[in-house]
Design an enzyme around this catalytic site. Structure first.
Site, mmCIF file in Angstrom:
data_model
loop_
_atom_site.group_PDB
_atom_site.id
_atom_site.type_symbol
_atom_site.label_atom_id
_atom_site.label_comp_id
_atom_site.label_asym_id
_atom_site.label_seq_id
_atom_site.Cartn_x
_atom_site.Cartn_y
_atom_site.Cartn_z
ATOM 1 N N ASN A 77 -1.867 -2.034 -12.598
ATOM 2 C CA ASN A 77 -1.793 -1.901 -11.141
ATOM 3 C C ASN A 77 -0.354 -2.201 -10.747
ATOM 4 O O ASN A 77 0.062 -3.360 -10.733
ATOM 5 C CB ASN A 77 -2.756 -2.903 -10.484
ATOM 6 N N TRP A 78 0.389 -1.143 -10.433
ATOM 7 C CA TRP A 78 1.818 -1.325 -10.135
ATOM 8 C C TRP A 78 2.057 -1.805 -8.698
ATOM 9 O O TRP A 78 3.185 -2.074 -8.334
ATOM 10 C CB TRP A 78 2.575 -0.022 -10.375
ATOM 11 N N LYS A 79 1.001 -1.827 -7.894
ATOM 12 C CA LYS A 79 1.145 -2.238 -6.483
ATOM 13 C C LYS A 79 2.286 -1.436 -5.841
ATOM 14 O O LYS A 79 2.426 -0.267 -6.135
ATOM 15 C CB LYS A 79 1.369 -3.749 -6.401
ATOM 16 N N HIS A 135 -9.465 -4.241 -4.180
ATOM 17 C CA HIS A 135 -8.510 -5.234 -4.700
ATOM 18 C C HIS A 135 -8.380 -6.360 -3.678
ATOM 19 O O HIS A 135 -8.423 -6.125 -2.472
ATOM 20 C CB HIS A 135 -7.155 -4.576 -4.960
ATOM 21 N N GLU A 149 -5.944 -7.919 -2.589
ATOM 22 C CA GLU A 149 -4.867 -7.745 -1.595
ATOM 23 C C GLU A 149 -5.332 -6.840 -0.457
ATOM 24 O O GLU A 149 -4.957 -7.030 0.696
ATOM 25 C CB GLU A 149 -3.605 -7.218 -2.289
ATOM 26 N N GLU A 196 -11.376 -10.530 -10.791
ATOM 27 C CA GLU A 196 -10.025 -11.050 -10.594
ATOM 28 C C GLU A 196 -10.072 -12.276 -9.683
ATOM 29 O O GLU A 196 -10.101 -12.131 -8.450
ATOM 30 C CB GLU A 196 -9.142 -9.992 -9.938
ATOM 31 N N GLY A 214 -0.968 -12.987 -9.844
ATOM 32 C CA GLY A 214 0.460 -13.124 -9.554
ATOM 33 C C GLY A 214 0.942 -14.562 -9.503
ATOM 34 O O GLY A 214 2.053 -14.840 -9.044
ATOM 35 N N SER A 220 -2.887 -12.558 -13.927
ATOM 36 C CA SER A 220 -1.817 -13.061 -14.806
ATOM 37 C C SER A 220 -2.103 -12.816 -16.288
ATOM 38 O O SER A 220 -1.812 -13.665 -17.135
ATOM 39 C CB SER A 220 -1.550 -14.545 -14.537
ATOM 40 N N GLY A 238 -1.216 -6.650 -13.310
ATOM 41 C CA GLY A 238 -0.188 -6.400 -12.306
ATOM 42 C C GLY A 238 1.189 -6.573 -12.917
ATOM 43 O O GLY A 238 1.708 -5.683 -13.594
ATOM 44 N N GLY A 239 1.779 -7.733 -12.711
ATOM 45 C CA GLY A 239 3.177 -8.001 -13.089
ATOM 46 C C GLY A 239 3.565 -7.532 -14.485
ATOM 47 O O GLY A 239 4.581 -6.841 -14.654
HETATM 48 C C1 PEP Z 1 -3.591 -7.500 -10.016
HETATM 49 O O1 PEP Z 1 -2.853 -7.189 -9.137
HETATM 50 O O2 PEP Z 1 -4.675 -6.912 -10.096
HETATM 51 C C2 PEP Z 1 -3.187 -8.538 -10.955
HETATM 52 C C3 PEP Z 1 -4.098 -9.000 -11.776
HETATM 53 O O3 PEP Z 1 -1.894 -8.974 -10.900
HETATM 54 P P1 PEP Z 1 -1.161 -9.980 -11.946
HETATM 55 O O4 PEP Z 1 -1.445 -9.455 -13.333
HETATM 56 O O5 PEP Z 1 0.301 -9.892 -11.602
HETATM 57 O O6 PEP Z 1 -1.740 -11.333 -11.747
#
Ligand code: PEP
Length: 251
Positions: A9-11, A95, A97, A167, A173, A212, A233-234
């Site tokens: 997930n590049w957001k 998600h 967010e 999640e 994050g 994470s 994500g990251g």
């Molecule tokens: C996400 O955005 O779905 C996520 C899990 O981000 P991160 O891996 O950065 O915690």
């Protein structure tokens, strides 16, 4: 056996050029990973060009959101059919967010998931508790309610195809990951709920963990019985780090 699914997930990261550069490095790194599903979800603006860069590879395209309507006066929105048109196979819905920053609730997520199936895509439906809910011992209650609400409109005959992402919001994050044991407990609980709702299909539904996930913790997470993949994500922004995640060590 459930086939693992690792999704990026590049957001709101990467221009079209950056997405193409990622694909040029990443596709050769994961060409050997034929026993897992690999998915990239860039911003809408990069879908078309990234999709072209991935053509013929084992890497699939996803969107980060979708509107449940087919077309119409919905300024700023993108319909599932439009996502199919640019080659998306999956779309992330619900998600945290979107739930917290844009006020999306389970009923809307459920409509999005059903609309995606109708357009030939597979939804990745996210659920997870906040830090406050976690500390109050409400994780199972929250996850159970989100699963029931967000999957309420799923066609029963397609239920086995849906992907669920657990999640915990406090792990997204933040660098904090649920321990593999804690994550497994919630995944096992989620699977029980899915079995209760969809019967045998509950055993086929893939449940990703997100929060994470990194090259150095993916192996122990993926070793858990009910963790069937990761939503990342990251660490998915870097081709080598995400490739290491794809090549998690099988135990
Ligand atoms: C996400 O955005 O779905 C996520 C899990 O981000 P991160 O891996 O950065 O915690």
């Amino acid at each position: 056996m459930r086939r693992p699914i690792l999704a990026a997930n590049w957001k709101m990261h990467k221009t079209t050029g950056e997405a193409e550069a990622f694909a040029a490095s990443f596709v050769p790194l994961v060409a050997d990973a034929v026993d897992v599903d690999i998915v990239l979800a860039p911003p809408f603006t990069a879908l078309d060009r990234l999709g072209r860069a991935l053509a013929g590879s084992n890497v699939m395209l996803a969107a980060q959101n979708a509107n449940p309507e087919e077309k119409g006066a919905y300024t700023g929105e993108v319909a599932p059919g439009m996502l199919a048109d640019v080659g998306c196979r999956y779309a992330i819905v619900g998600h945290s967010e979107r739930r917290t920053l844009y006020g999306e609730g389970d009923a809307l997520v459920a409509r999005k998931a059903a609309a995606l199936f109708a357009a030939g895509l597979v939804p990745i439906v996210c659920v997870g508790e906040s830090l406050e809910q976690h500390e109050a011992g409400r994780t199972f209650e929250v996850v159970s309610a989100q699963l029931a609400g967000s999957l309420a409109e799923l066609p029963r005959d397609r239920a086995a195809e849906v992907v669920v992402a657990y999640e915990p919001i406090w792990a997204i994050g933040t660098g904090k990951t649920a321990t593999p044991e804690t994550a497994q407990q919630v995944h096992a609980f989620a699977r029980e709920q899915l079995r209760g709702r969809f019967g045998a299909a509950g055993d086929a539904i893939r449940i990703q963990y997100g929060g994470s996930v990194k090259p150095d913790n993916v192996d122990e997470l993926m070793a858990q019985a009910d963790i069937d993949g990761a939503l990342v994500g990251g660490a998915s922004l870097d081709p080598e780090a995400f490739s290491r995640i794809i090549h998690f060590e099988k135990r």
